[in-house]
Design a protein around this motif. Structure first.
Motif, PDB file in Angstrom:
ATOM      1  N   MET A   1       0.844  -1.319  -0.091  1.00 18.46           N
ATOM      2  CA  MET A   1       0.174   0.038   0.239  1.00 18.46           C
ATOM      3  C   MET A   1       0.943   1.144   0.145  1.00 18.46           C
ATOM      4  O   MET A   1       1.915   1.253   0.698  1.00 18.46           O
ATOM      5  CB  MET A   1      -0.973   0.010   1.256  1.00 18.46           C
ATOM      6  CG  MET A   1      -1.981   1.003   1.397  1.00 18.46           C
ATOM      7  SD  MET A   1      -2.801   0.772   2.922  1.00 18.46           S
ATOM      8  CE  MET A   1      -2.746   2.154   3.860  1.00 18.46           C
ATOM      9  N   THR A   2       0.616   2.198  -0.790  1.00 18.88           N
ATOM     10  CA  THR A   2       1.147   3.698  -0.850  1.00 18.88           C
ATOM     11  C   THR A   2       0.568   4.653  -0.588  1.00 18.88           C
ATOM     12  O   THR A   2      -0.766   4.677  -1.085  1.00 18.88           O
ATOM     13  CB  THR A   2       1.745   3.586  -2.195  1.00 18.88           C
ATOM     14  OG1 THR A   2       2.575   2.626  -2.698  1.00 18.88           O
ATOM     15  CG2 THR A   2       2.628   4.901  -2.199  1.00 18.88           C
ATOM     16  N   VAL A   3       0.862   5.508   0.304  1.00 21.46           N
ATOM     17  CA  VAL A   3       0.242   6.804   0.543  1.00 21.46           C
ATOM     18  C   VAL A   3       1.252   7.849   0.302  1.00 21.46           C
ATOM     19  O   VAL A   3       2.366   7.619   0.221  1.00 21.46           O
ATOM     20  CB  VAL A   3      -0.328   7.020   1.995  1.00 21.46           C
ATOM     21  CG1 VAL A   3      -1.222   5.885   2.367  1.00 21.46           C
ATOM     22  CG2 VAL A   3       0.945   6.915   2.972  1.00 21.46           C
ATOM     23  N   THR A   4       0.570   9.164   0.001  1.00 13.34           N
ATOM     24  CA  THR A   4       1.256   9.952  -0.414  1.00 13.34           C
ATOM     25  C   THR A   4       1.690  11.009   0.921  1.00 13.34           C
ATOM     26  O   THR A   4       1.008  11.226   1.839  1.00 13.34           O
ATOM     27  CB  THR A   4       0.595  11.261  -1.307  1.00 13.34           C
ATOM     28  OG1 THR A   4       0.398  10.569  -2.496  1.00 13.34           O
ATOM     29  CG2 THR A   4       1.613  12.510  -1.562  1.00 13.34           C
ATOM     30  N   VAL A   5       2.990  11.312   1.133  1.00 15.87           N
ATOM     31  CA  VAL A   5       3.461  12.017   2.436  1.00 15.87           C
ATOM     32  C   VAL A   5       4.132  13.316   1.909  1.00 15.87           C
ATOM     33  O   VAL A   5       5.064  13.225   1.452  1.00 15.87           O
ATOM     34  CB  VAL A   5       4.256  10.990   3.220  1.00 15.87           C
ATOM     35  CG1 VAL A   5       4.854  11.891   4.406  1.00 15.87           C
ATOM     36  CG2 VAL A   5       3.521   9.855   3.800  1.00 15.87           C
ATOM     37  N   ARG A   6       3.508  14.367   2.348  1.00 14.37           N
ATOM     38  CA  ARG A   6       4.374  15.558   2.067  1.00 14.37           C
ATOM     39  C   ARG A   6       5.351  15.876   2.909  1.00 14.37           C
ATOM     40  O   ARG A   6       5.187  15.463   4.201  1.00 14.37           O
ATOM     41  CB  ARG A   6       3.347  16.839   2.005  1.00 14.37           C
ATOM     42  CG  ARG A   6       2.332  16.793   0.764  1.00 14.37           C
ATOM     43  CD  ARG A   6       1.148  17.503   1.074  1.00 14.37           C
ATOM     44  NE  ARG A   6       1.246  18.965   1.423  1.00 14.37           N
ATOM     45  CZ  ARG A   6       1.429  19.847   0.566  1.00 14.37           C
ATOM     46  NH1 ARG A   6       1.406  19.822  -0.823  1.00 14.37           N
ATOM     47  NH2 ARG A   6       1.530  21.215   1.083  1.00 14.37           N
ATOM     48  N   ILE A   7       6.660  16.458   2.880  1.00 16.64           N
ATOM     49  CA  ILE A   7       7.545  16.405   3.455  1.00 16.64           C
ATOM     50  C   ILE A   7       8.201  17.682   3.229  1.00 16.64           C
ATOM     51  O   ILE A   7       8.243  18.339   2.102  1.00 16.64           O
ATOM     52  CB  ILE A   7       8.733  15.538   3.283  1.00 16.64           C
ATOM     53  CG1 ILE A   7       9.938  15.256   4.111  1.00 16.64           C
ATOM     54  CG2 ILE A   7       9.128  15.101   1.693  1.00 16.64           C
ATOM     55  CD1 ILE A   7      10.569  14.090   4.306  1.00 16.64           C
ATOM     56  N   LYS A   8       8.827  18.163   4.310  1.00 15.56           N
ATOM     57  CA  LYS A   8       9.544  19.537   4.324  1.00 15.56           C
ATOM     58  C   LYS A   8      10.907  19.497   4.698  1.00 15.56           C
ATOM     59  O   LYS A   8      11.110  18.697   5.890  1.00 15.56           O
ATOM     60  CB  LYS A   8       8.808  20.774   4.938  1.00 15.56           C
ATOM     61  CG  LYS A   8       9.336  22.020   4.657  1.00 15.56           C
ATOM     62  CD  LYS A   8       8.206  23.250   5.169  1.00 15.56           C
ATOM     63  CE  LYS A   8       8.700  23.492   6.676  1.00 15.56           C
ATOM     64  NZ  LYS A   8       7.883  24.655   7.239  1.00 15.56           N
ATOM     65  N   ARG A   9      12.011  19.919   4.058  1.00 10.32           N
ATOM     66  CA  ARG A   9      13.244  19.821   4.720  1.00 10.32           C
ATOM     67  C   ARG A   9      13.552  21.219   5.247  1.00 10.32           C
ATOM     68  O   ARG A   9      13.228  22.213   4.611  1.00 10.32           O
ATOM     69  CB  ARG A   9      14.349  19.551   3.496  1.00 10.32           C
ATOM     70  CG  ARG A   9      14.536  18.142   3.309  1.00 10.32           C
ATOM     71  CD  ARG A   9      15.868  17.771   2.453  1.00 10.32           C
ATOM     72  NE  ARG A   9      15.191  18.129   0.972  1.00 10.32           N
ATOM     73  CZ  ARG A   9      15.724  17.362  -0.119  1.00 10.32           C
ATOM     74  NH1 ARG A   9      16.874  16.791   0.078  1.00 10.32           N
ATOM     75  NH2 ARG A   9      15.363  17.682  -1.267  1.00 10.32           N
ATOM     76  N   LEU A  10      13.998  21.374   6.213  1.00 11.21           N
ATOM     77  CA  LEU A  10      14.359  22.479   7.029  1.00 11.21           C
ATOM     78  C   LEU A  10      15.785  22.722   6.803  1.00 11.21           C
ATOM     79  O   LEU A  10      16.639  22.167   6.291  1.00 11.21           O
ATOM     80  CB  LEU A  10      14.380  22.162   8.698  1.00 11.21           C
ATOM     81  CG  LEU A  10      12.941  22.152   9.135  1.00 11.21           C
ATOM     82  CD1 LEU A  10      13.131  21.764  10.726  1.00 11.21           C
ATOM     83  CD2 LEU A  10      12.010  23.188   8.643  1.00 11.21           C
ATOM     84  N   ALA A  11      16.241  24.097   7.059  1.00 12.25           N
ATOM     85  CA  ALA A  11      17.449  24.774   6.543  1.00 12.25           C
ATOM     86  C   ALA A  11      18.671  24.016   6.776  1.00 12.25           C
ATOM     87  O   ALA A  11      19.466  23.432   6.003  1.00 12.25           O
ATOM     88  CB  ALA A  11      17.518  26.274   7.013  1.00 12.25           C
ATOM     89  N   HIS A  12      18.685  23.333   8.155  1.00  9.23           N
ATOM     90  CA  HIS A  12      19.674  22.699   8.654  1.00  9.23           C
ATOM     91  C   HIS A  12      19.935  21.364   8.039  1.00  9.23           C
ATOM     92  O   HIS A  12      20.778  20.682   8.182  1.00  9.23           O
ATOM     93  CB  HIS A  12      19.978  22.563  10.152  1.00  9.23           C
ATOM     94  CG  HIS A  12      18.746  22.009  10.809  1.00  9.23           C
ATOM     95  ND1 HIS A  12      17.461  22.654  11.086  1.00  9.23           N
ATOM     96  CD2 HIS A  12      18.542  20.681  11.360  1.00  9.23           C
ATOM     97  CE1 HIS A  12      16.564  21.789  11.540  1.00  9.23           C
ATOM     98  NE2 HIS A  12      17.068  20.823  11.686  1.00  9.23           N
ATOM     99  N   GLY A  13      18.842  20.880   7.317  1.00 14.40           N
ATOM    100  CA  GLY A  13      19.156  19.612   6.615  1.00 14.40           C
ATOM    101  C   GLY A  13      18.730  19.699   5.152  1.00 14.40           C
ATOM    102  O   GLY A  13      18.633  18.735   4.393  1.00 14.40           O
ATOM    103  N   ALA A  14      18.848  20.930   4.696  1.00 19.17           N
ATOM    104  CA  ALA A  14      18.721  21.058   3.258  1.00 19.17           C
ATOM    105  C   ALA A  14      19.639  20.183   2.251  1.00 19.17           C
ATOM    106  O   ALA A  14      19.406  20.191   1.070  1.00 19.17           O
ATOM    107  CB  ALA A  14      18.771  22.562   2.888  1.00 19.17           C
ATOM    108  N   ASP A  15      20.693  20.221   2.762  1.00 20.40           N
ATOM    109  CA  ASP A  15      21.939  19.378   2.107  1.00 20.40           C
ATOM    110  C   ASP A  15      21.646  17.861   1.994  1.00 20.40           C
ATOM    111  O   ASP A  15      22.388  17.280   1.254  1.00 20.40           O
ATOM    112  CB  ASP A  15      23.288  19.723   2.348  1.00 20.40           C
ATOM    113  CG  ASP A  15      23.636  21.299   2.107  1.00 20.40           C
ATOM    114  OD1 ASP A  15      22.712  21.845   1.445  1.00 20.40           O
ATOM    115  OD2 ASP A  15      24.455  21.842   2.771  1.00 20.40           O
ATOM    116  N   LEU A  16      20.916  17.531   2.713  1.00 21.22           N
ATOM    117  CA  LEU A  16      20.990  16.043   3.148  1.00 21.22           C
ATOM    118  C   LEU A  16      19.692  15.457   2.048  1.00 21.22           C
ATOM    119  O   LEU A  16      18.853  16.148   1.722  1.00 21.22           O
ATOM    120  CB  LEU A  16      20.510  15.369   4.438  1.00 21.22           C
ATOM    121  CG  LEU A  16      21.324  15.761   5.467  1.00 21.22           C
ATOM    122  CD1 LEU A  16      21.066  15.718   6.995  1.00 21.22           C
ATOM    123  CD2 LEU A  16      22.805  15.506   5.419  1.00 21.22           C
ATOM    124  N   PRO A  17      20.327  14.053   1.622  1.00 15.44           N
ATOM    125  CA  PRO A  17      19.180  13.576   0.876  1.00 15.44           C
ATOM    126  C   PRO A  17      17.433  13.267   1.408  1.00 15.44           C
ATOM    127  O   PRO A  17      17.763  13.298   2.693  1.00 15.44           O
ATOM    128  CB  PRO A  17      19.571  12.015   0.368  1.00 15.44           C
ATOM    129  CG  PRO A  17      20.776  12.016   1.232  1.00 15.44           C
ATOM    130  CD  PRO A  17      21.267  13.323   1.671  1.00 15.44           C
TER     131      PRO A  17
END
Ligand SMILES: O=c1ccn([C@H]2C[C@H](O)[C@@H](COP(=O)(O)OP(=O)(O)OP(=O)(O)O)O2)c(=O)[nH]1
Ligand SMILES: [Mg+2]
Length: 148
Positions: A1-17
């Motif tokens: 089963m797949t659901v859509t999850v919206r995600i936001k990267r904060l500034a201190h994690g912006a460089d991480l995949p």
């Protein structure tokens, strides 16, 4: 089963995949430490490790923050409150409470995969108070009542 999850990267994690399922059948999205400088977890120590991520989980779902077995087996490092609960209405940064139950200090670098997030459906209870509940074979037995 797949659901859509919206995600936001904060500034201190912006460089991480973005968190990813490492294999086609993986149940958990690996979460990475989003930290400016490495953290050292002393034996017996614990830390609230930022991930730099905010999730918008769909209603009727939760996120479960679970340990990675490799860290537990090799280093004694686990998630203290496992499974951590991420509520679908939480819009703060997901953080991981790690504890080092091993004998050696454990270093966490930025980008280290420290835990995994399992998205799971949630059943909510509608409580109905009652004076008497139905009988069952187990009754009040618990805590080892069935023997070893
Ligand atoms: O490992 C965790 C556990 C929780 N949370 C966040 C998301 C969750 O929605 C919120 C509240 O978690 P919980 O209900 O477990 O904590 P609480 O101590 O009951 O806090 P609250 O009073 O805010 O509910 O904290 C994390 O980021 N990591
Ligand atoms: Mg709570």
């Amino acid at each position: 089963m797949t659901v859509t999850v919206r995600i936001k990267r904060l500034a201190h994690g912006a460089d991480l995949p973005l968190p990813a399922y490492e294999t086609d059948g993986a149940a958990g999205l690996d979460l990475r430490a989003a930290i400016a400088t490495p953290m050292i977890l002393a034996p017996g120590g614990r830390a609230l490790v930022p991930t730099g991520l905010v999730f918008e989980l769909p209603g009727g779902h939760e996120g479960q923050v679970r340990p990675r077995s490799g860290l537990a087996a090799k280093h004694g490092v686990t998630v203290l409150n496992t499974p951590g609960t991420i509520d679908s209405d939480y819009r703060g940064e997901v953080k991981v409470i790690l504890i080092n139950l091993g004998a050696e200090p454990f270093a966490i670098e930025s980008g280290s995969r420290i835990a995994q997030l399992v998205v799971a459906p949630v059943t909510r209870a509608m409580l109905v108070e009652a004076d008497a509940l139905s009988d069952s074979a187990r009754g009040e037995g618990g805590f080892g009542s069935t023997g070893r």
